[in-house]
Design a protein around this motif. Structure first.
Motif, PDB file in Angstrom:
ATOM      1  N   ASP A 193      51.524  84.130  86.954  1.00  0.00           N
ATOM      2  CA  ASP A 193      51.109  83.501  85.697  1.00  0.00           C
ATOM      3  C   ASP A 193      51.066  81.990  85.868  1.00  0.00           C
ATOM      4  O   ASP A 193      51.997  81.387  86.379  1.00  0.00           O
ATOM      5  N   ASP A 194      49.994  81.376  85.415  1.00  0.00           N
ATOM      6  CA  ASP A 194      49.813  79.933  85.555  1.00  0.00           C
ATOM      7  C   ASP A 194      50.723  79.122  84.647  1.00  0.00           C
ATOM      8  O   ASP A 194      50.990  77.953  84.919  1.00  0.00           O
TER       9      ASP A 194
ATOM     10  N   ILE B 247      42.321  97.053  83.905  1.00  0.00           N
ATOM     11  CA  ILE B 247      42.768  95.994  84.807  1.00  0.00           C
ATOM     12  C   ILE B 247      43.001  96.507  86.228  1.00  0.00           C
ATOM     13  O   ILE B 247      42.631  95.845  87.195  1.00  0.00           O
TER      14      ILE B 247
ATOM     15  N   ALA C  86      35.814  91.587  88.174  1.00  0.00           N
ATOM     16  CA  ALA C  86      36.935  90.678  87.898  1.00  0.00           C
ATOM     17  C   ALA C  86      36.521  89.584  86.908  1.00  0.00           C
ATOM     18  O   ALA C  86      37.273  89.248  85.992  1.00  0.00           O
ATOM     19  N   ILE C  87      35.327  89.046  87.079  1.00  0.00           N
ATOM     20  CA  ILE C  87      34.834  88.011  86.157  1.00  0.00           C
ATOM     21  C   ILE C  87      34.643  88.587  84.761  1.00  0.00           C
ATOM     22  O   ILE C  87      35.019  87.966  83.760  1.00  0.00           O
TER      23      ILE C  87
ATOM     24  N   LEU D 239      36.203  91.154  83.444  1.00  0.00           N
ATOM     25  CA  LEU D 239      37.527  91.409  82.874  1.00  0.00           C
ATOM     26  C   LEU D 239      38.183  90.119  82.399  1.00  0.00           C
ATOM     27  O   LEU D 239      38.853  90.093  81.366  1.00  0.00           O
ATOM     28  N   LYS D 240      37.984  89.042  83.139  1.00  0.00           N
ATOM     29  CA  LYS D 240      38.550  87.746  82.733  1.00  0.00           C
ATOM     30  C   LYS D 240      37.931  87.276  81.418  1.00  0.00           C
ATOM     31  O   LYS D 240      38.619  86.780  80.534  1.00  0.00           O
ATOM     32  N   ARG D 241      36.620  87.462  81.280  1.00  0.00           N
ATOM     33  CA  ARG D 241      35.953  87.088  80.028  1.00  0.00           C
ATOM     34  C   ARG D 241      36.391  87.998  78.887  1.00  0.00           C
ATOM     35  O   ARG D 241      36.563  87.549  77.754  1.00  0.00           O
TER      36      ARG D 241
ATOM     37  N   ASP E 296      39.215  89.397  78.590  1.00  0.00           N
ATOM     38  CA  ASP E 296      40.603  89.077  78.273  1.00  0.00           C
ATOM     39  C   ASP E 296      40.691  88.035  77.166  1.00  0.00           C
ATOM     40  O   ASP E 296      41.590  88.074  76.340  1.00  0.00           O
ATOM     41  N   ARG E 297      39.755  87.110  77.134  1.00  0.00           N
ATOM     42  CA  ARG E 297      39.756  86.084  76.091  1.00  0.00           C
ATOM     43  C   ARG E 297      39.448  86.673  74.723  1.00  0.00           C
ATOM     44  O   ARG E 297      39.905  86.172  73.708  1.00  0.00           O
TER      45      ARG E 297
END
Length: 155
Positions: free
Chosen positions: A38-39, A77, A114-115, A117-119, A121-122
């Motif tokens: 986690d960032d 995921i 992956a891209i 899923l990242k979008r 996620d928002r």
């Protein structure tokens, strides 16, 4: 799944609840709740939950999210990228018969997933709901029950 948290603020029938990462999936042993992945480098996260019990700022509460929703999310995921990789490899290998193009296409398809899923996620909102006010006696296996004062949730 239920998890204990601390209400930070309330607004109408919504409450922002601060919860500890990893408390629902094996405490510190969950690699996905690690601060290495986690960032934010924070052991806590904040969620917006439906406040059906009238909790106030500073209250400890039990927050619930449907297990089926969590299973669907975990499938997207973890399993979806694997299936996309296997399927794209099989199709590209069958039609192209050129290993370098097959591998490149497979990596691209997994990258695209992956891209996406990242979008997603928002836009994805977990249906969190406060189900009861939390006390030490409510939750026998409470992740906050036997911790030091420094590790407890603070507003």
């Amino acid at each position: 799944m239920r998890q204990i948290g601390l209400v930070i603020k309330t607004e109408g029938n919504r409450a922002w609840v601060k919860m500890q990462k990893g408390a629902s999936c094996g405490e510190e042993h969950c690699p996905l709740s690690s601060s290495l992945i986690d960032d934010s480098q924070d052991d806590f996260y904040t969620v917006c939950a439906i406040n059906s019990v009238g909790a106030k700022s500073g209250d400890q509460v039990m927050v619930e999210v449907e297990d089926l929703f969590l299973l669907r999310t975990a499938f997207m995921i973890y399993i979806l990228p694997i299936l996309a990789g296997i399927l794209s490899y099989a199709l590209l290998n069958y039609f192209l018969k050129i290993p370098s193009l097959t591998y490149t296409g497979t990596f691209l398809s997994v990258g695209i997933i992956a891209i996406l899923l990242k979008r997603a996620d928002r836009k994805l909102n977990f249906p969190y709901r406060i189900v009861e006010l939390g006390t030490a006696s409510v939750c026998i296996s409470c992740p906050l029950k036997n911790r030091n004062e420094q590790q407890k949730l603070k507003p």
